[in-house]
Design a protein around this motif. Sequence first.
Motif, short mmCIF file in Angstrom:
data_model
loop_
_atom_site.label_atom_id
_atom_site.label_comp_id
_atom_site.label_asym_id
_atom_site.label_seq_id
_atom_site.Cartn_x
_atom_site.Cartn_y
_atom_site.Cartn_z
N ALA A 1 0.84 -1.20 0.00
CA ALA A 1 0.00 0.00 0.00
C ALA A 1 0.88 1.25 0.00
CB ALA A 1 -0.93 0.00 1.20
N PRO A 2 1.55 1.52 -1.12
CA PRO A 2 2.46 2.68 -1.17
C PRO A 2 1.77 4.01 -0.97
CG PRO A 2 2.09 1.76 -3.37
CD PRO A 2 1.50 0.79 -2.40
N GLU A 3 0.42 4.02 -1.06
CA GLU A 3 -0.32 5.27 -0.90
C GLU A 3 -0.62 5.59 0.56
OE1 GLU A 3 -3.35 2.08 -0.54
OE2 GLU A 3 -1.54 2.41 -1.77
N VAL A 4 -0.20 4.75 1.49
CA VAL A 4 -0.50 4.95 2.91
C VAL A 4 -0.06 6.35 3.36
CG1 VAL A 4 1.70 3.92 3.65
CG2 VAL A 4 -0.24 3.96 5.23
N ASP A 5 -0.90 7.01 4.17
CA ASP A 5 -0.51 8.34 4.65
C ASP A 5 -0.51 8.45 6.18
OD1 ASP A 5 -3.21 8.52 5.31
OD2 ASP A 5 -3.67 10.12 3.88
N ALA A 6 -0.77 7.31 6.87
CA ALA A 6 -0.69 7.32 8.34
C ALA A 6 -0.57 5.90 8.85
CB ALA A 6 -1.93 7.98 8.95
N VAL A 7 0.13 5.76 9.99
CA VAL A 7 0.26 4.46 10.65
C VAL A 7 -0.06 4.62 12.13
CG1 VAL A 7 1.81 2.57 11.29
CG2 VAL A 7 2.03 3.64 9.03
N PHE A 8 -0.97 3.78 12.61
CA PHE A 8 -1.24 3.66 14.04
C PHE A 8 -0.45 2.44 14.52
CE2 PHE A 8 -4.56 1.82 17.17
CZ PHE A 8 -3.81 2.21 18.26
N ALA A 9 0.55 2.69 15.35
CA ALA A 9 1.39 1.61 15.87
C ALA A 9 0.88 1.18 17.24
CB ALA A 9 2.85 2.05 15.96
N GLY A 10 0.91 -0.13 17.50
CA GLY A 10 0.38 -0.67 18.74
C GLY A 10 1.22 -0.40 19.96
N SER A 11 2.45 0.10 19.77
CA SER A 11 3.30 0.50 20.89
C SER A 11 4.29 1.54 20.40
CB SER A 11 4.06 -0.71 21.48
OG SER A 11 5.13 -1.09 20.64
N ASP A 12 4.90 2.24 21.34
CA ASP A 12 5.90 3.24 20.96
C ASP A 12 7.15 2.60 20.38
OD1 ASP A 12 4.19 5.23 21.88
OD2 ASP A 12 5.09 5.28 23.88
N GLN A 13 7.51 1.41 20.86
CA GLN A 13 8.66 0.72 20.30
C GLN A 13 8.43 0.41 18.83
OE1 GLN A 13 8.74 -2.18 23.78
NE2 GLN A 13 10.89 -2.21 23.19
N ILE A 14 7.26 -0.12 18.52
CA ILE A 14 6.93 -0.41 17.13
C ILE A 14 6.95 0.87 16.31
CG2 ILE A 14 5.07 -1.19 15.59
CD1 ILE A 14 4.26 -3.17 17.80
N ALA A 15 6.39 1.93 16.88
CA ALA A 15 6.33 3.21 16.15
C ALA A 15 7.72 3.72 15.79
CB ALA A 15 5.58 4.24 17.00
N ARG A 16 8.68 3.54 16.68
CA ARG A 16 10.05 3.97 16.37
C ARG A 16 10.58 3.22 15.16
NH1 ARG A 16 13.40 6.30 20.37
NH2 ARG A 16 15.10 5.72 18.97
N GLY A 17 10.30 1.92 15.08
CA GLY A 17 10.72 1.15 13.92
C GLY A 17 10.01 1.60 12.66
N VAL A 18 8.73 1.93 12.79
CA VAL A 18 7.95 2.43 11.65
C VAL A 18 8.59 3.70 11.10
CG1 VAL A 18 5.75 3.45 10.94
CG2 VAL A 18 5.79 1.40 12.40
N ILE A 19 8.93 4.63 11.97
CA ILE A 19 9.53 5.90 11.54
C ILE A 19 10.87 5.66 10.86
CG2 ILE A 19 10.53 8.07 12.37
CD1 ILE A 19 8.31 8.18 14.46
N ASP A 20 11.69 4.76 11.41
CA ASP A 20 12.98 4.43 10.80
C ASP A 20 12.78 3.93 9.37
OD1 ASP A 20 14.34 5.13 13.07
OD2 ASP A 20 14.67 3.08 13.76
N ALA A 21 11.85 3.01 9.18
CA ALA A 21 11.62 2.43 7.85
C ALA A 21 11.07 3.46 6.87
CB ALA A 21 10.67 1.25 7.96
N LEU A 22 10.23 4.35 7.36
CA LEU A 22 9.70 5.41 6.48
C LEU A 22 10.81 6.33 6.03
CD1 LEU A 22 6.39 6.26 8.41
CD2 LEU A 22 6.58 5.11 6.19
N HIS A 23 11.71 6.69 6.96
CA HIS A 23 12.85 7.53 6.59
C HIS A 23 13.75 6.82 5.59
CE1 HIS A 23 12.51 10.10 10.51
NE2 HIS A 23 11.69 10.50 9.57
N GLU A 24 13.97 5.51 5.80
CA GLU A 24 14.80 4.74 4.87
C GLU A 24 14.19 4.75 3.47
OE1 GLU A 24 15.02 0.87 6.56
OE2 GLU A 24 16.33 1.46 8.23
N ALA A 25 12.87 4.80 3.39
CA ALA A 25 12.18 4.81 2.10
C ALA A 25 12.09 6.21 1.50
CB ALA A 25 10.77 4.23 2.26
N GLY A 26 12.69 7.18 2.16
CA GLY A 26 12.69 8.55 1.66
C GLY A 26 11.41 9.31 1.91
N LEU A 27 10.62 8.85 2.89
CA LEU A 27 9.36 9.51 3.20
C LEU A 27 9.51 10.39 4.43
CD1 LEU A 27 7.00 6.45 2.64
CD2 LEU A 27 7.28 8.43 1.14
N ASP A 28 8.82 11.51 4.42
CA ASP A 28 8.88 12.45 5.53
C ASP A 28 7.78 12.15 6.54
OD1 ASP A 28 9.83 15.11 6.70
OD2 ASP A 28 7.67 15.46 6.46
#
Length: 342
Positions: A245-272
């Motif tokens: 789903a490359p069109e995704v514009d938001a992620v609800f993460a089930g924990s803050d630890q997961i959310a940190r990983g989500v942000i890392d992966a988004l940055h790696e993909a060149g997304l702000d």
Amino acid sequence: MGPARQRPNARAATLEDVARLAGVSIATASKALNGRAHVSAATRTIVLEAAERLSYSPNALAQGLLAGRTGIVGLLTSDLEGRLSIPILMGAEDAFGAGRTSVLLCDARGDSIREVHHLQTLLSRRVDGLIVVGARPDPRPSIGRNLPVPVVYAYAPSDDPADLSLVSDNVSAGRMAIEHLVQVGRRRIAHISGDATYGAAQDRATGALAELSARSLDLAGGRVFFGSWSEAWGRSATRMLLAQAPEVDAVFAGSDQIARGVIDALHEAGLDVPGDVAVIGFDNWEIFTTSSRPPLSSIDMNLETLGRVAAERLSAAVDGAAGSGVEALPCRLVPRESTTSA
């Protein structure tokens, strides 16, 4: 002229009667009658006047407890790190009032044999009551009905409906996270969570899906991504999500630890973040939320409030007004730059 005093043959007044006449909660009436903190002078006067009008005296159970009080309450936990038990302890101490009741913390470390040992130790100290804090927000075995003191369960409910349990409202919290993301303009929202065997993970997903449905929105990625409570899972799940789903514009993460990983992966993909994709976590764990880049929006379980209410319910139970069942307390949203631009 005020209400007439009770006749000698009338039914003995209860704490609930006093609270009703005074127009306050049972817990507040209990604290006022026993001189505890966090009750205004005006409220205390109203409660005392109500008690006098009703000729109220504590029932036999309460009288026995009051006569033998030690001023010590036991907090029995299985939380290895203290991340849950410490804020609950702080909330309980605030409710009991400085100098009036001490809270004795015992950590069973997830070991049932150690828990029994700690329980026996606390009872031998003649504690006035017990607060039991579980390690995960799922039903746990009751420590028993035939104890000499009242018990309140916090965070993890007892599996016995006769016990009184206080939990965080994870379903409403899931709805709250989606509501926030929609309010900041997001429509293609995904949910990446932890271990699917956790009741809290299922409840948060249930709330999130219900809110999306109420707003006629589909879940980005087509499914909830259940995995582990780790940054590594947040990263790998986000990579899978972006592929599907490359069109995704938001992620609800089930924990803050997961959310940190989500942000890392988004940055790696060149997304702000939050320009391209907004991210919200869960737990409001400061070590993750404030050190995240950008700082992480999160849902806070209000553990100090949970501890405070547990202490209030325990005080009422000590005074003879015992409760039962499961009471869900609301969580709260803590918005930061990961969902709203600075």
